[in-house]
Design an enzyme around this catalytic site. Structure first.
Site, PDB file in Angstrom:
ATOM      1  N   ASN A 134    -102.183   8.752   2.561  1.00 53.83           N
ATOM      2  CA  ASN A 134    -102.242   7.299   2.360  1.00 53.83           C
ATOM      3  C   ASN A 134    -103.266   6.862   1.319  1.00 53.83           C
ATOM      4  O   ASN A 134    -103.252   5.705   0.884  1.00 53.83           O
ATOM      5  CB  ASN A 134    -102.541   6.587   3.684  1.00 53.83           C
ATOM      6  CG  ASN A 134    -101.410   6.736   4.685  1.00 53.83           C
ATOM      7  OD1 ASN A 134    -100.418   7.415   4.425  1.00 53.83           O
ATOM      8  ND2 ASN A 134    -101.557   6.100   5.831  1.00 53.83           N
ATOM      9  N   ASP A 186     -92.344  14.382  -1.418  1.00 53.68           N
ATOM     10  CA  ASP A 186     -91.164  14.395  -0.557  1.00 53.68           C
ATOM     11  C   ASP A 186     -90.470  13.039  -0.608  1.00 53.68           C
ATOM     12  O   ASP A 186     -91.105  12.010  -0.872  1.00 53.68           O
ATOM     13  CB  ASP A 186     -91.569  14.725   0.878  1.00 53.68           C
ATOM     14  CG  ASP A 186     -92.579  13.724   1.432  1.00 53.68           C
ATOM     15  OD1 ASP A 186     -93.712  13.659   0.890  1.00 53.68           O
ATOM     16  OD2 ASP A 186     -92.251  12.983   2.379  1.00 53.68           O
ATOM     17  N   ASN A 199     -96.061   6.248   1.488  1.00 54.37           N
ATOM     18  CA  ASN A 199     -97.433   5.738   1.446  1.00 54.37           C
ATOM     19  C   ASN A 199     -98.288   6.384   0.368  1.00 54.37           C
ATOM     20  O   ASN A 199     -99.199   5.756  -0.170  1.00 54.37           O
ATOM     21  CB  ASN A 199     -98.100   5.906   2.811  1.00 54.37           C
ATOM     22  CG  ASN A 199     -97.564   4.916   3.829  1.00 54.37           C
ATOM     23  OD1 ASN A 199     -97.146   3.819   3.486  1.00 54.37           O
ATOM     24  ND2 ASN A 199     -97.564   5.307   5.097  1.00 54.37           N
ATOM     25  N   HIS A 225     -93.883  16.501   4.766  1.00 56.77           N
ATOM     26  CA  HIS A 225     -94.727  15.629   3.953  1.00 56.77           C
ATOM     27  C   HIS A 225     -95.592  16.427   2.972  1.00 56.77           C
ATOM     28  O   HIS A 225     -96.184  15.836   2.067  1.00 56.77           O
ATOM     29  CB  HIS A 225     -95.627  14.800   4.872  1.00 56.77           C
ATOM     30  CG  HIS A 225     -95.679  13.336   4.525  1.00 56.77           C
ATOM     31  ND1 HIS A 225     -94.768  12.702   3.703  1.00 56.77           N
ATOM     32  CD2 HIS A 225     -96.558  12.364   4.897  1.00 56.77           C
ATOM     33  CE1 HIS A 225     -95.073  11.427   3.588  1.00 56.77           C
ATOM     34  NE2 HIS A 225     -96.158  11.195   4.287  1.00 56.77           N
ATOM     35  N   TYR A 271    -101.048  20.765   8.961  1.00 58.09           N
ATOM     36  CA  TYR A 271    -100.010  20.130   8.145  1.00 58.09           C
ATOM     37  C   TYR A 271     -99.258  21.121   7.264  1.00 58.09           C
ATOM     38  O   TYR A 271     -98.348  20.733   6.525  1.00 58.09           O
ATOM     39  CB  TYR A 271    -100.626  19.041   7.270  1.00 58.09           C
ATOM     40  CG  TYR A 271    -101.215  17.903   8.059  1.00 58.09           C
ATOM     41  CD1 TYR A 271    -100.399  16.977   8.701  1.00 58.09           C
ATOM     42  CD2 TYR A 271    -102.602  17.766   8.191  1.00 58.09           C
ATOM     43  CE1 TYR A 271    -100.947  15.938   9.446  1.00 58.09           C
ATOM     44  CE2 TYR A 271    -103.153  16.734   8.930  1.00 58.09           C
ATOM     45  CZ  TYR A 271    -102.316  15.823   9.552  1.00 58.09           C
ATOM     46  OH  TYR A 271    -102.859  14.800  10.292  1.00 58.09           O
TER      47      TYR A 271
END
Length: 211
Positions: free
Chosen positions: A91, A116, A137, A42, A37
């Protein structure tokens, strides 16, 4: 573009509990843990949290499994600065935030969440206090745990490709090469906004462009 004022002197070996501090501030950079990631849109909050920790000489981030985060902290000018990167995945970000708030006995007034934002163009940053999640989320999870009334630094990530693919896929793509060349400017502006709030005493809603 904002410029840094003279940087206060920090203690790199801040004790876990400190007495007589004027105020404590919690800065939360949202993102997902794991190498896969890194540099994804994100994870803009992670990138800014890491930069902020370095610019304020807070030392290395330490894994805090009981608080579900990586954490760096230090003291300056009578203030305690705590910067975290939740490791719960996006989340469930609120689970980490509420644990850190309870551990350090923090109030929601002294929290900034950096994240973001799909509704803002890349190259722009907006500050905001309170409000809904706008479909994010991580913000949705935080609202579920602590309510809406926290300060936010919203980093624009929208570009022309957003209309061509699903938003869930877009946020997990890496920044383009052109965007990556501008990330240092993004991180510097977010750090400036954060320190202005910590040492200026008020969080104002505004929009800034850094490119």
């Amino acid at each position: 573009m904002a410029l840094f004022q003279k940087k206060p002197q920090f203690s790199k070996t801040a004790p876990l509990y400190t007495f007589g501090l004027e105020q404590s501030f919690l800065i939360v950079g949202l993102g997902n843990p794991g190498k896969e990631y890194e540099l994804t849109r994100h994870n803009a909050g992670y990138l800014c949290a890491e930069y902020l920790g370095k610019s304020l000489d807070l030392g290395n981030f330490i894994e805090k499994k009981d608080l579900n985060c990586q954490l760096a902290t230090g003291n300056a000018s009578g203030k305690r600065i705590i910067v975290i990167k939740p490791t719960t995945f996006m989340n469930l970000s609120g689970e980490s935030l509420v644990k850190v708030m309870n551990f350090y006995k923090l109030t929601i007034d002294n929290i900034i969440v950096i994240h973001d934002e799909l509704d803002i163009d890349f190259g722009s940053i907006r500050t905001k206090s309170g409000g809904g999640s706008a479909g994010h989320n991580g913000i949705k999870s935080i609202i579920q745990h602590v309510g809406e009334d926290f300060n936010r630094i919203r980093i624009g990530i929208k570009n022309d490709n957003l209309s061509k693919i699903d938003s869930a896929d877009f946020v997990l793509q890496k920044f383009s090469k052109d965007e990556q060349a501008k990330l240092e400017l993004m991180k510097r502006e977010v750090a400036a906004l954060t320190t202005e709030y910590i040492y200026g005493g008020s969080f104002t809603e505004e929009t800034r462009s850094y490119i």
